[in-house]
Motif scaffolding. Structure first.
Motif, PDB file in Angstrom:
ATOM      1  N   HIS A 121    -102.348  29.417  87.110  1.00 13.95           N
ATOM      2  CA  HIS A 121    -101.078  29.043  86.544  1.00 13.95           C
ATOM      3  C   HIS A 121    -101.115  27.779  86.167  1.00 13.95           C
ATOM      4  O   HIS A 121    -101.590  26.940  86.815  1.00 13.95           O
ATOM      5  CB  HIS A 121     -99.899  29.655  87.086  1.00 13.95           C
TER       6      HIS A 121
ATOM      7  N   HIS B 288     -91.172  23.679  81.997  1.00 15.97           N
ATOM      8  CA  HIS B 288     -90.736  24.329  83.146  1.00 15.97           C
ATOM      9  C   HIS B 288     -90.917  25.766  83.385  1.00 15.97           C
ATOM     10  O   HIS B 288     -90.746  26.672  84.181  1.00 15.97           O
ATOM     11  CB  HIS B 288     -89.098  24.246  83.309  1.00 15.97           C
ATOM     12  N   GLN B 289     -91.930  26.324  82.336  1.00 14.53           N
ATOM     13  CA  GLN B 289     -91.956  27.763  82.284  1.00 14.53           C
ATOM     14  C   GLN B 289     -93.689  27.835  82.535  1.00 14.53           C
ATOM     15  O   GLN B 289     -94.416  27.263  81.957  1.00 14.53           O
ATOM     16  CB  GLN B 289     -91.971  28.227  80.952  1.00 14.53           C
ATOM     17  N   PRO B 290     -94.090  28.353  83.547  1.00 18.23           N
ATOM     18  CA  PRO B 290     -95.207  28.442  84.099  1.00 18.23           C
ATOM     19  C   PRO B 290     -96.108  29.644  82.953  1.00 18.23           C
ATOM     20  O   PRO B 290     -95.667  30.559  82.612  1.00 18.23           O
ATOM     21  CB  PRO B 290     -95.361  29.317  85.368  1.00 18.23           C
TER      22      PRO B 290
ATOM     23  N   TYR C 264     -98.390  24.313  83.858  1.00 13.44           N
ATOM     24  CA  TYR C 264     -97.180  23.948  83.170  1.00 13.44           C
ATOM     25  C   TYR C 264     -97.457  22.850  82.147  1.00 13.44           C
ATOM     26  O   TYR C 264     -98.512  22.073  82.168  1.00 13.44           O
ATOM     27  CB  TYR C 264     -96.262  23.378  84.057  1.00 13.44           C
TER      28      TYR C 264
END
Length: 496
Positions: A256, A263-265, A258
């Protein structure tokens, strides 16, 4: 270039955008509803898509979702009413490039579409470069070992670390590993981490959100997103800044990342192949490279031999590069005499295969006859020195005529080291000496015009023909570039 698609049930909006873009010499294709646009996407794609949100026959947000699923690199601009700002937020979360709020200023709309167009062309150039995979040539035992390793790794997704001196062809091997892997149908994205300034490298790798920093006017996908499902090749990994090594380790560990300012993986399904000419173990001991990242990358190590270790391949490589260079120029390929070929095979070329390729480009342009003898090679080479490794690659010679050397004055796109910056100067000096020895008149004027023409053509190519932008990039005035375009007979320029 593909057309820009406009999807809106309001005929007046379609008409205004069509006329405004036509003035910019940009082709358009219009749809009155999302359903028709969706059907057209099954067999065609635009360069940029502009879509309203609320339309009969399907929502613009649904169309956006379809585009981002099947064509993630295609920029989508959403048109929304002020009362639909919640929808605009949803559009950004869905991957929209930008939004236009009704009523919008036409000039602002064109400027926005221009920015999206630049982004789309950047994505397209990455894909095109990924599709152009040159041959890996070699009959020497050391290269046969490399070919066997590529074969053994052909059905694997394991991380590979490629080591070897500069110019040995590490990217070619990475492309071959991708081409023969289960990910072959997906993108191959290459990034030289030493060529990107430190403050831009994070955004280049992971992308950024709109407003993440000054100049971030729109959301941009990074190399990890571009390589989704495929392979990401990180060249010169040993030069990666220490803080970014930590971010890369996290991606390799849990998959994962960013975007910068996000702020959203995001999930990364990417195979990483890294390369370096440096001794990573030594850099770990010196505290310049993370030991845990080193072990993550060093799952399978593939060492490429230097040209000194495979001298028997020099003749076949030389003939191949001479043929490729001649094909780019549209001339007959030069032929090396036996003595000249023997001389080349005995050289210690520090730039390895890249230096040999650049030498073949020099021979194609500068050697006086079709049969090249030892005395026709660069003076520095004959006297025991070494030619600069930054002479232009064959792809950079495509627009050069057999007698014109102006475009050879362009600096190479590869990371500039001291020798590479001197490459075009060496060529300029050699051509000036040849013209002076031949008693050619007005040497300064002839070479000066070639130099100016090369700079202006390169700048126009960089700005997609917009001469005002090119003038700004070159640091000259608008009237100056207009006059020189006319004097030099340069085609393809247009007003901004």
């Amino acid at each position: 270039m593909k057309p820009i698609w406009i999807v809106d049930d309001d005929e007046s909006i379609r008409w205004v955008l069509e006329k405004a873009l036509a003035r910019e010499n940009l082709a358009t294709r219009s749809f009155s509803n999302a359903r028709d646009a969706n059907d057209a996407l099954a067999h065609d794609t635009p360069q940029v898509l502009v879509s309203d949100i609320r339309m009969p026959g399907g929502s613009g947000l649904d169309l956006l979702q379809t585009v981002k699923t099947n064509h993630p690199g295609l920029p989508v601009i959403i048109i929304t009413a002020f009362s639909d700002l919640d929808s605009a937020v949803a559009a950004f979360q869905g991957g929209a490039f930008e939004y236009l709020a009704k009523p919008f200023d036409v000039d602002r709309a064109v400027e926005l579409i221009r920015r999206a167009l630049d982004e789309s062309l950047r994505e397209a150039s990455v894909e095109q470069a990924s599709a152009e995979t040159p041959e890996i040539l070699g009959q020497a035992p050391a290269m046969q070992d490399v070919f066997r390793a590529i074969g053994r790794l052909s059905q694997s997704n394991v991380t590979v670390l490629i080591t070897g001196e500069s110019g040995t062809g590490k990217e070619l091997v990475a492309r071959a590993l991708h081409k023969h892997s289960p990910r072959a149908a997906q993108p191959f994205i290459a990034l030289n981490t030493a060529a990107i300034p430190k403050d831009l490298l994070e955004s280049e790798l992971f992308g950024h959100e709109r407003g993440a920093f000054t100049g971030a006017q729109a959301t941009r996908r990074g190399r990890f997103e571009q390589a989704e499902g495929g392979t990401l090749f990180l060249d010169e990994i040993g030069d990666m800044p220490f803080d970014l090594q930590t971010r890369l380790l996290r991606v390799l560990s849990d998959g994962h990342f960013y975007r910068v300012g996000g702020h959203q993986p995001l999930k990364a399904n990417v195979r990483v192949i890294a390369a370096t000419h440096q001794n990573l173990e030594q850099r770990v001991r010196e505290g310049l490279f993370r030991e845990d990242l080193y072990h993550r990358l060093n799952v399978i190590r593939l060492r490429l031999p230097s040209l000194r270790e495979r001298r028997e391949d020099i003749p076949i490589l030389t003939r191949y590069f001479l043929t490729q260079s001649a094909k780019q120029l549209g001339v007959e390929a030069k032929r090396m005499t036996d003595s000249a070929m023997q001389f080349l095979a005995g050289l210690d070329l520090p730039g390895n295969v890249r230096q040999l390729e650049n030498l073949c480009n020099w021979i194609t342009v500068m050697a006086p006859g079709q049969n090249v003898e030892t005395k026709d090679l660069p003076r520095e080479l004959i006297e025991g020195g070494s030619i600069a490794v930054g002479l232009p690659a064959a792809s950079e010679l495509a627009a050069v005529s057999p007698v014109a050397v102006g475009p050879l004055l362009q600096q190479p796109a590869a990371p500039a080291v001291a020798q590479e910056r001197e490459g075009w100067v060496t060529l300029l000096e050699a051509e000036a000496a040849r013209m002076l020895a031949a008693g050619r008149p007005e040497v300064m004027d002839v070479l000066g015009r070639m130099f100016e023409s090369a700079l202006i053509k390169t700048a126009l190519k960089h700005t997609h023909g917009r001469k005002n932008d090119a003038a700004i990039r070159l640091g000259i005035g608008r009237n100056t570039i207009t006059r020189k375009i006319q004097e030099l007979g340069i085609d393809g320029a247009k007003d901004d």
